[in-house]
Motif scaffolding. Structure first.
Motif, PDB file in Angstrom:
ATOM      1  N   VAL A 159      45.198   7.021 -10.951  1.00 28.46           N
ATOM      2  CA  VAL A 159      44.566   6.611 -12.211  1.00 28.46           C
ATOM      3  C   VAL A 159      43.043   6.680 -12.101  1.00 28.46           C
ATOM      4  CG1 VAL A 159      44.162   4.642 -13.743  1.00 28.46           C
ATOM      5  CG2 VAL A 159      46.489   5.222 -13.040  1.00 28.46           C
ATOM      6  N   VAL A 160      42.511   6.265 -10.957  1.00 25.66           N
ATOM      7  CA  VAL A 160      41.063   6.341 -10.752  1.00 25.66           C
ATOM      8  C   VAL A 160      40.585   7.790 -10.834  1.00 25.66           C
ATOM      9  CG1 VAL A 160      39.214   6.034  -9.050  1.00 25.66           C
ATOM     10  CG2 VAL A 160      40.881   4.211  -9.425  1.00 25.66           C
ATOM     11  N   ARG A 161      41.328   8.710 -10.270  1.00 25.52           N
ATOM     12  CA  ARG A 161      40.962  10.133 -10.334  1.00 25.52           C
ATOM     13  C   ARG A 161      41.041  10.659 -11.767  1.00 25.52           C
ATOM     14  NH1 ARG A 161      44.949  12.457  -5.974  1.00 25.52           N
ATOM     15  NH2 ARG A 161      44.136  14.463  -6.728  1.00 25.52           N
ATOM     16  N   MET A 162      42.033  10.181 -12.534  1.00 23.98           N
ATOM     17  CA  MET A 162      42.139  10.564 -13.945  1.00 23.98           C
ATOM     18  C   MET A 162      40.934  10.055 -14.737  1.00 23.98           C
ATOM     19  SD  MET A 162      46.209   9.753 -14.420  1.00 23.98           S
ATOM     20  CE  MET A 162      46.271  10.057 -16.176  1.00 23.98           C
ATOM     21  N   LYS A 163      40.511   8.840 -14.443  1.00 27.01           N
ATOM     22  CA  LYS A 163      39.342   8.282 -15.122  1.00 27.01           C
ATOM     23  C   LYS A 163      38.086   9.094 -14.810  1.00 27.01           C
ATOM     24  CE  LYS A 163      40.808   3.444 -15.458  1.00 27.01           C
ATOM     25  NZ  LYS A 163      40.515   2.035 -15.062  1.00 27.01           N
ATOM     26  N   ASP A 164      37.974   9.554 -13.583  1.00 20.92           N
ATOM     27  CA  ASP A 164      36.818  10.358 -13.194  1.00 20.92           C
ATOM     28  C   ASP A 164      36.786  11.674 -13.973  1.00 20.92           C
ATOM     29  OD1 ASP A 164      34.535  11.072 -11.494  1.00 20.92           O
ATOM     30  OD2 ASP A 164      35.895  12.510 -10.591  1.00 20.92           O
ATOM     31  N   GLU A 165      37.939  12.320 -14.102  1.00 24.56           N
ATOM     32  CA  GLU A 165      38.013  13.568 -14.868  1.00 24.56           C
ATOM     33  C   GLU A 165      37.666  13.312 -16.335  1.00 24.56           C
ATOM     34  OE1 GLU A 165      38.509  16.535 -13.621  1.00 24.56           O
ATOM     35  OE2 GLU A 165      39.027  15.949 -11.586  1.00 24.56           O
ATOM     36  N   LEU A 166      38.178  12.223 -16.888  1.00 22.97           N
ATOM     37  CA  LEU A 166      37.918  11.905 -18.293  1.00 22.97           C
ATOM     38  C   LEU A 166      36.451  11.573 -18.533  1.00 22.97           C
ATOM     39  CD1 LEU A 166      38.996  11.425 -21.147  1.00 22.97           C
ATOM     40  CD2 LEU A 166      39.449   9.048 -20.481  1.00 22.97           C
ATOM     41  N   GLU A 167      35.833  10.894 -17.581  1.00 23.20           N
ATOM     42  CA  GLU A 167      34.414  10.528 -17.737  1.00 23.20           C
ATOM     43  C   GLU A 167      33.546  11.769 -17.832  1.00 23.20           C
ATOM     44  OE1 GLU A 167      31.680   7.796 -18.620  1.00 23.20           O
ATOM     45  OE2 GLU A 167      33.806   7.415 -18.230  1.00 23.20           O
ATOM     46  N   GLN A 168      33.889  12.800 -17.080  1.00 26.20           N
ATOM     47  CA  GLN A 168      33.140  14.057 -17.158  1.00 26.20           C
ATOM     48  C   GLN A 168      33.319  14.720 -18.522  1.00 26.20           C
ATOM     49  OE1 GLN A 168      33.360  16.602 -13.554  1.00 26.20           O
ATOM     50  NE2 GLN A 168      34.506  14.935 -12.608  1.00 26.20           N
ATOM     51  N   ILE A 169      34.508  14.586 -19.105  1.00 25.95           N
ATOM     52  CA  ILE A 169      34.723  15.095 -20.466  1.00 25.95           C
ATOM     53  C   ILE A 169      33.850  14.332 -21.453  1.00 25.95           C
ATOM     54  CG2 ILE A 169      36.394  15.248 -22.354  1.00 25.95           C
ATOM     55  CD1 ILE A 169      38.549  15.840 -20.303  1.00 25.95           C
ATOM     56  N   LYS A 170      33.824  13.004 -21.346  1.00 26.93           N
ATOM     57  CA  LYS A 170      33.050  12.180 -22.280  1.00 26.93           C
ATOM     58  C   LYS A 170      31.561  12.493 -22.209  1.00 26.93           C
ATOM     59  CE  LYS A 170      36.104   8.150 -22.617  1.00 26.93           C
ATOM     60  NZ  LYS A 170      36.224   6.688 -22.346  1.00 26.93           N
ATOM     61  N   GLU A 171      31.067  12.762 -21.009  1.00 25.20           N
ATOM     62  CA  GLU A 171      29.648  13.070 -20.855  1.00 25.20           C
ATOM     63  C   GLU A 171      29.288  14.377 -21.567  1.00 25.20           C
ATOM     64  OE1 GLU A 171      28.852  13.174 -16.712  1.00 25.20           O
ATOM     65  OE2 GLU A 171      29.021  10.993 -16.429  1.00 25.20           O
ATOM     66  N   GLN A 172      30.137  15.395 -21.405  1.00 24.21           N
ATOM     67  CA  GLN A 172      29.828  16.706 -21.955  1.00 24.21           C
ATOM     68  C   GLN A 172      30.178  16.833 -23.431  1.00 24.21           C
ATOM     69  OE1 GLN A 172      28.082  19.016 -20.419  1.00 24.21           O
ATOM     70  NE2 GLN A 172      27.961  17.701 -18.608  1.00 24.21           N
ATOM     71  N   VAL A 173      31.120  16.033 -23.912  1.00 22.48           N
ATOM     72  CA  VAL A 173      31.530  16.161 -25.315  1.00 22.48           C
ATOM     73  C   VAL A 173      30.395  15.752 -26.255  1.00 22.48           C
ATOM     74  CG1 VAL A 173      32.464  13.858 -25.847  1.00 22.48           C
ATOM     75  CG2 VAL A 173      33.597  15.910 -26.743  1.00 22.48           C
ATOM     76  N   LEU A 174      29.424  15.008 -25.746  1.00 18.35           N
ATOM     77  CA  LEU A 174      28.266  14.634 -26.564  1.00 18.35           C
ATOM     78  C   LEU A 174      27.416  15.827 -26.933  1.00 18.35           C
ATOM     79  CD1 LEU A 174      27.150  11.401 -24.633  1.00 18.35           C
ATOM     80  CD2 LEU A 174      28.430  11.522 -26.788  1.00 18.35           C
ATOM     81  N   ASN A 175      27.539  16.927 -26.179  1.00 18.76           N
ATOM     82  CA  ASN A 175      26.756  18.145 -26.455  1.00 18.76           C
ATOM     83  C   ASN A 175      27.450  19.104 -27.417  1.00 18.76           C
ATOM     84  OD1 ASN A 175      24.582  17.517 -24.726  1.00 18.76           O
ATOM     85  ND2 ASN A 175      25.732  18.208 -22.952  1.00 18.76           N
ATOM     86  N   VAL A 176      28.652  18.737 -27.881  1.00 13.46           N
ATOM     87  CA  VAL A 176      29.431  19.652 -28.727  1.00 13.46           C
ATOM     88  C   VAL A 176      29.106  19.434 -30.188  1.00 13.46           C
ATOM     89  CG1 VAL A 176      31.750  20.410 -29.365  1.00 13.46           C
ATOM     90  CG2 VAL A 176      31.276  19.704 -27.013  1.00 13.46           C
ATOM     91  N   MET A 177      28.925  20.545 -30.911  1.00 10.41           N
ATOM     92  CA  MET A 177      28.685  20.466 -32.346  1.00 10.41           C
ATOM     93  C   MET A 177      29.874  19.815 -33.058  1.00 10.41           C
ATOM     94  SD  MET A 177      25.892  21.629 -33.770  1.00 10.41           S
ATOM     95  CE  MET A 177      26.435  22.215 -35.362  1.00 10.41           C
TER      96      MET A 177
END
Length: 292
Positions: A274-292
């Protein structure tokens, strides 16, 4: 294909002795935040430029600059010959009148600093021809920024798909531990009761309580919802630009299911996944802020 809000574009064009340059850059923002720096001659066209930019870019913190460069010959301030000649004649007349030597070459720097000797180029009206070139230059810079956004969008999409696949793979790794977890819970409860020999246990009631307890820790619903969110995230990626906010909402829902799964995971192996899943998701959340 999704678009990034990060981008940069620059274009130049020459007309006569002028070189017109347009630069534009953008960063992520919830709405369009446009700042402009425009050469004075183009100020009357600022609203047209703002409309041109806002129609194309839609969102982002945008800095736009439109300026002019001139060659050295045209940029130099001309000497006002008539004014300079008048100063020299007046100084010679005063020299004769007051019996003072006439100024020589050493006086030339002083003469150039006198009022109105060096005259600036007079302001000129913006011609239709020049504005046509300037507008086309601005449009070219915007187009290059959009090309940059597309390239960044392709890179973001590839990164998102990689992270979503990683989460799905980690979710599959949880399954082998689920049955083992049930047996572990059952053994722990039975061992605890057996350690108290004087206690009389109703086996039927014990089974009911164990089933109730195990059902509370069941994560099948969370797993199914998370899989649905992962599929919806992939589907949204295919819908093109303008999906940034929706992708952010989906990522939040994915986070809820992962967090619930973590709260129900009472063995170390599942919690580590679960911790590894959270790490992958956090990287998505960081980059999704740059999406139109």
């Amino acid at each position: 294909m999704i678009l990034s809000m990060t981008g940069y574009g620059k274009a130049s064009a020459e007309i006569g002795a002028k070189k017109i340059t347009a630069e534009i850059k953008s960063l992520n923002s919830k709405a369009l935040d446009l700042q402009t720096r425009i050469a004075p001659i183009y100020r009357e066209k600022e609203m047209e430029l703002r409309t041109l930019i806002s129609t194309t870019l839609e969102r982002g913190k945008v800095d736009f600059c439109l300026y002019i460069e001139r060659d050295d010959a045209s940029a130099a301030a001309p000497i006002n010959r008539a004014v300079l000649k008048s100063y020299v004649e007046q100084m010679r007349a005063l020299g004769d009148e007051l019996d003072i030597d006439c100024p020589g070459e050493q006086w030339f720097p002083t003469l150039l600093r006198l009022p109105d000797v060096l005259t600036k180029n007079e302001a000129v009206e913006l011609s239709d021809e020049e504005w046509k070139v300037a507008r086309a230059t601005a449009q070219q810079a915007i187009d290059r920024l959009m090309d940059f956004r597309r390239q960044e969008g392709e890179a973001l999409e590839a990164k998102f798909r990689e992270k979503v696949d990683n989460i799905e793979a980690l979710l599959a790794q949880i399954e082998p531990f689920e049955q083992a977890r049930v047996e572990k819970i059952r053994s722990r409860i039975v061992d605890g009761l057996n350690s108290i020999p004087e206690v009389q246990v109703d086996r039927n009631r014990l089974e009911q309580e164990m089933i109730y307890y195990i059902e509370k820790l069941d994560i099948n619903e969370e797993k199914q919802r998370l899989k649905n969110h992962l599929d919806y995230f992939r589907q949204t990626l295919q819908n093109g630009y303008g999906q940034g906010k929706k992708l952010g909402f989906i990522a939040q829902e994915m986070g809820r299911e992962i967090n619930t799964t973590g709260s129900k995971s009472n063995i170390a192996e599942m919690q580590n996944i679960v911790v590894r899943m959270k790490d992958e998701l956090e990287q998505i959340k960081e980059q999704v802020l740059n999406v139109m």
